[in-house]
Design a protein around this motif. Structure first.
Motif, PDB file in Angstrom:
ATOM      1  N   ALA A  44      -8.189  -1.530  -1.004  1.00  0.00           N
ATOM      2  CA  ALA A  44      -7.498  -2.489  -1.869  1.00  0.00           C
ATOM      3  C   ALA A  44      -8.511  -3.554  -2.256  1.00  0.00           C
ATOM      4  O   ALA A  44      -8.859  -4.422  -1.450  1.00  0.00           O
ATOM      5  CB  ALA A  44      -6.315  -3.115  -1.143  1.00  0.00           C
TER       6      ALA A  44
ATOM      7  N   TRP B 142       2.350   1.718  -3.460  1.00  0.00           N
ATOM      8  CA  TRP B 142       1.349   2.248  -4.393  1.00  0.00           C
ATOM      9  C   TRP B 142       1.161   3.742  -4.169  1.00  0.00           C
ATOM     10  O   TRP B 142       1.076   4.525  -5.117  1.00  0.00           O
ATOM     11  CB  TRP B 142       0.017   1.523  -4.203  1.00  0.00           C
ATOM     12  CG  TRP B 142      -1.046   2.029  -5.132  1.00  0.00           C
ATOM     13  CD1 TRP B 142      -1.335   1.593  -6.392  1.00  0.00           C
ATOM     14  CD2 TRP B 142      -1.956   3.124  -4.881  1.00  0.00           C
ATOM     15  NE1 TRP B 142      -2.364   2.326  -6.941  1.00  0.00           N
ATOM     16  CE2 TRP B 142      -2.764   3.275  -6.040  1.00  0.00           C
ATOM     17  CE3 TRP B 142      -2.179   3.965  -3.797  1.00  0.00           C
ATOM     18  CZ2 TRP B 142      -3.759   4.234  -6.134  1.00  0.00           C
ATOM     19  CZ3 TRP B 142      -3.163   4.947  -3.894  1.00  0.00           C
ATOM     20  CH2 TRP B 142      -3.940   5.066  -5.053  1.00  0.00           C
TER      21      TRP B 142
ATOM     22  N   GLY C  43       0.820  -1.205   0.000  1.00  0.00           N
ATOM     23  CA  GLY C  43       0.000   0.000   0.000  1.00  0.00           C
ATOM     24  C   GLY C  43       0.852   1.253   0.000  1.00  0.00           C
ATOM     25  O   GLY C  43       0.552   2.231  -0.698  1.00  0.00           O
TER      26      GLY C  43
ATOM     27  N   LEU D 185      -7.692   4.195   2.118  1.00  0.00           N
ATOM     28  CA  LEU D 185      -7.255   3.504   0.909  1.00  0.00           C
ATOM     29  C   LEU D 185      -7.910   2.132   0.852  1.00  0.00           C
ATOM     30  O   LEU D 185      -7.783   1.337   1.786  1.00  0.00           O
ATOM     31  CB  LEU D 185      -5.733   3.357   0.906  1.00  0.00           C
ATOM     32  CG  LEU D 185      -5.101   2.615  -0.274  1.00  0.00           C
ATOM     33  CD1 LEU D 185      -5.379   3.349  -1.584  1.00  0.00           C
ATOM     34  CD2 LEU D 185      -3.603   2.447  -0.059  1.00  0.00           C
TER      35      LEU D 185
ATOM     36  N   SER E   2      -6.542  -3.966  -6.907  1.00  0.00           N
ATOM     37  CA  SER E   2      -6.716  -2.608  -7.440  1.00  0.00           C
ATOM     38  C   SER E   2      -6.981  -1.656  -6.273  1.00  0.00           C
ATOM     39  O   SER E   2      -7.585  -2.032  -5.270  1.00  0.00           O
ATOM     40  CB  SER E   2      -7.869  -2.562  -8.452  1.00  0.00           C
ATOM     41  OG  SER E   2      -9.062  -3.082  -7.912  1.00  0.00           O
ATOM     42  N   TRP E   3      -6.550  -0.412  -6.438  1.00  0.00           N
ATOM     43  CA  TRP E   3      -6.536   0.544  -5.330  1.00  0.00           C
ATOM     44  C   TRP E   3      -7.464   1.727  -5.590  1.00  0.00           C
ATOM     45  O   TRP E   3      -7.635   2.167  -6.722  1.00  0.00           O
ATOM     46  CB  TRP E   3      -5.110   1.047  -5.113  1.00  0.00           C
ATOM     47  CG  TRP E   3      -4.121  -0.056  -4.915  1.00  0.00           C
ATOM     48  CD1 TRP E   3      -3.436  -0.734  -5.892  1.00  0.00           C
ATOM     49  CD2 TRP E   3      -3.718  -0.647  -3.686  1.00  0.00           C
ATOM     50  NE1 TRP E   3      -2.633  -1.691  -5.339  1.00  0.00           N
ATOM     51  CE2 TRP E   3      -2.783  -1.664  -3.983  1.00  0.00           C
ATOM     52  CE3 TRP E   3      -4.043  -0.406  -2.340  1.00  0.00           C
ATOM     53  CZ2 TRP E   3      -2.174  -2.426  -2.994  1.00  0.00           C
ATOM     54  CZ3 TRP E   3      -3.437  -1.170  -1.363  1.00  0.00           C
ATOM     55  CH2 TRP E   3      -2.518  -2.172  -1.695  1.00  0.00           C
TER      56      TRP E   3
END
Length: 243
Positions: free
Chosen positions: A117, A61, A58, A115, A135-136
């Motif tokens: 995920a 990203w 995370g 966030l 995918s974020w």
């Protein structure tokens, strides 16, 4: 992580020694107890390792996609109670992100974001995490309120966005509706298990209301994921504090 794992193994070893002795005198029963303790220790260490891996991913990203964020804290929000064998069934993980201003005694006092995920089938297997199947989606407080307004509009008779905004900020979203000061101010429709209500939220997702759950249909992957009610409450408390 290596240090934590070493401590865990030492801890497990200390506990197992008397269990092994017991097993020598009591046959398979003692061996089973020792084996169970070993399994618990390994499972806890593996979950902690996975948690750190996911937080690292995370963070990577975030660094790649949001270089403007230069001082922050990122922690998993809903990892408590997870078992390693159940991780393959997890469809969404959430992280709490908060910025801060570096000082001699830095404190988390900056902007808060969450966030998401979203995971596709097979993202976690015997070999670990396949990050190509994750995918974020990063949101702030305003976006969270918009999401909850859209969800409440499809879930209830109330369609006035200002009314919903005030109720959401002053209360919490629970199974039966939006609760403000221990009273359900916006009641949700009562549906049977196979009944669904759908709203097109954005170019990336649709929201699906099914009693007691928030479903998100991801248009890019074609996956339908569910966010637990407890996670919604945790996100709400992170942004607004407990109500």
């Amino acid at each position: 992580m290596k240090k934590k794992l070493l401590i865990m193994l030492i801890f497990v070893g200390v506990i197992i020694k008397p269990s092994i002795s017991f097993a020598q005198n009591n046959g398979t029963a003692g061996a089973a107890i020792a084996g169970g303790i070993i399994g618990i220790g390994i499972g806890l260490a593996a979950i902690e390792d996975l948690k750190e891996q996911l937080e690292l991913t995370g963070t990577e990203w975030l660094l790649e996609n949001h270089p403007e964020i230069s001082s922050f804290s990122l922690k998993t929000l809903d990892f408590e109670g997870k078992k390693l064998k159940d991780m393959s069934n997890v469809s969404v993980l959430t992280y709490k992100l908060q910025e801060f201003k570096p000082t001699e005694e830095s404190k988390l006092d900056g902007r808060k974001q969450v966030l998401f995920a979203f995971t596709s089938y097979g993202w976690f297997n015997d070999y670990g995490v396949d990050y190509n199947k994750v995918s974020w989606y990063l949101i702030d407080e305003d976006e969270w309120v918009k999401m909850m307004i859209a969800y409440a509009k499809v879930s209830s008779m109330e369609k006035n966005e200002q009314t919903l905004r005030e109720s959401i900020k002053n209360g919490v979203v629970v199974n039966k509706g939006i609760r403000v000061k221990n009273k359900i101010e916006v009641p949700f429709y009562k549906l049977e298990g196979d009944m669904y209500l759908v709203t097109d939220y954005s170019s990336k997702m649709k929201f699906i209301y099914n009693e007691k759950s928030l479903g998100i249909f991801l248009k890019e992957t074609g996956n339908l994921v569910q966010i637990r009610r407890s996670t919604i409450l945790e996100i709400h408390e992170f942004f607004f504090g407990s109500k």
